[in-house]
Design a protein around this motif. Structure first.
Motif, short mmCIF file in Angstrom:
data_model
loop_
_atom_site.label_atom_id
_atom_site.label_comp_id
_atom_site.label_asym_id
_atom_site.label_seq_id
_atom_site.Cartn_x
_atom_site.Cartn_y
_atom_site.Cartn_z
N GLN A 162 -43.43 -37.06 -28.98
CA GLN A 162 -42.90 -37.61 -27.72
C GLN A 162 -41.93 -38.78 -28.02
N GLU A 163 -42.32 -39.67 -28.95
CA GLU A 163 -41.47 -40.82 -29.28
C GLU A 163 -40.18 -40.36 -29.97
N ILE A 164 -40.29 -39.36 -30.86
CA ILE A 164 -39.09 -38.85 -31.54
C ILE A 164 -38.12 -38.26 -30.50
N GLN A 166 -38.03 -38.97 -27.27
CA GLN A 166 -37.51 -40.04 -26.42
C GLN A 166 -36.42 -40.85 -27.14
N ASN A 167 -36.61 -41.12 -28.42
CA ASN A 167 -35.57 -41.82 -29.18
C ASN A 167 -34.30 -40.99 -29.24
N THR A 168 -34.44 -39.68 -29.39
CA THR A 168 -33.25 -38.82 -29.45
C THR A 168 -32.51 -38.89 -28.11
N LEU A 169 -33.27 -38.86 -27.01
CA LEU A 169 -32.64 -38.94 -25.69
C LEU A 169 -31.97 -40.30 -25.47
N LYS A 170 -32.68 -41.36 -25.92
CA LYS A 170 -32.21 -42.72 -25.65
C LYS A 170 -31.04 -43.14 -26.53
N HIS A 171 -31.12 -42.76 -27.83
CA HIS A 171 -30.17 -43.36 -28.78
C HIS A 171 -29.20 -42.38 -29.45
N LEU A 211 -40.83 -50.82 -30.24
CA LEU A 211 -42.15 -50.59 -30.83
C LEU A 211 -42.33 -49.15 -31.30
N GLY A 212 -41.37 -48.29 -30.86
CA GLY A 212 -41.52 -46.86 -31.10
C GLY A 212 -41.71 -46.49 -32.56
N MET A 213 -40.79 -46.97 -33.42
CA MET A 213 -40.85 -46.59 -34.84
C MET A 213 -42.13 -47.13 -35.50
#
Ligand SMILES: Nc1ncnc2c1ncn2[C@@H]1O[C@H](COP(=O)(O)OP(=O)(O)OP(=O)(O)O)[C@@H](O)[C@H]1O
Ligand SMILES: [Mg+2]
Length: 245
Positions: A162-164, A166-171, A211-213
């Protein structure tokens, strides 16, 4: 006399060396202890966060959900003669429907019930289908083998993916994200690749306030696994994760 001076100098040098060694060893020990305590704190925080999420989800589902549904039933059974009153009652019913829908969404975001009921792959399919509906990015999810892992591990793996995503969507400004999941020799293997802008991983570690990474690393450690991140500006971002079953 010269012998005595030489002897004293050697003794002094040995003493200084011992002091330096003791000093360095105690700094290293202190640092190791600090890192261990930091990790233990992150472990405890993540475990507490998951327990809290589950508790809130259960409360919403088991207590507030049925209460709202019974209020809805009561509202539906009101008989009104006046057309204005009838419109007000219908409006209240519609508001209540919205509240029930929002509450379901909040509960789902906290802990997808598909994850609890049908397991990791179904929850991931649902999650990525939802993202693909938005048409911003195409997430290609591939399951190579069926997984045989515990519910506890599934939650961590779900949060990691989920975090990976979300990071792809965000950044990443990516068009595609490939996610491959398989099982081999008692290990779950996860490979993700995006075709986005990529980033300087060292700089991100130093500068990022996110905090994601950190949570990706901590969850992988909780699972006794390994996580390799590969990214360069202009070259997209890849993750390779290996978790023992
Ligand atoms: N797939 C990616 N593509 C490009 N840059 C990325 C990608 N993943 C992470 N980054 C960079 O790494 C930084 C750190 O990510 P991290 O997930 O720790 O923080 P965040 O996403 O900014 O905040 P949070 O996860 O707490 O909401 C991001 O700010 C971004 O600059
Ligand atoms: Mg993030």
């Amino acid at each position: 006399m010269v012998d005595k001076i030489l002897y004293a100098t050697i003794l002094f040098a040995i003493l200084i060396a011992i002091i330096i060694i003791v000093f360095v060893v105690s700094i290293l020990r202190y640092h190791r202890r600090y890192v261990r305590l930091q990790k233990e704190r992150m472990f405890a925080e993540i475990t507490m966060q998951e327990n809290e999420r589950r508790r809130i989800t259960n409360d919403l589902h088991d207590s507030i959900g049925p209460m709202l549904s019974s209020v809805k039933l009561n509202i539906n059974s009101i008989e009104v003669k006046d057309s204005l009153d009838e419109e007000i009652v219908q409006k209240a019913g519609r508001h209540l429907d919205d509240i029930i829908k929002n509450m379901r969404q909040i509960s789902h975001n906290l802990l997808p019930n598909t994850l609890e009921r049908k397991g990791l792959m179904e929850a991931l399919k649902e999650f990525t289908d939802h993202i693909n509906d938005s048409k911003h990015i195409k997430v290609h999810l591939q399951l190579v083998h069926d997984l045989t892992i515990s519910k506890q591990k599934e939650i961590h793996l779900f949060r990691i993916i989920q975090e990976i995503v979300q990071n792809t969507l965000k950044h990443a400004k990516a068009k595609n994200l490939q996610i491959g999941i398989g099982q081999e020799n008692n290990h779950v293997l996860i490979l993700t690749m995006d075709d986005g802008v990529g980033f300087d991983t060292e700089k991100a570690k130093d500068k990022s306030m996110g905090l994601g990474m950190k949570s990706l690393e901590t969850r992988t450690e909780i699972l006794n696994g390994k996580l390799v991140l590969e990214s360069k500006p202009g070259k997209g971002t890849n993750y390779f994760i290996k978790i023992p079953i």
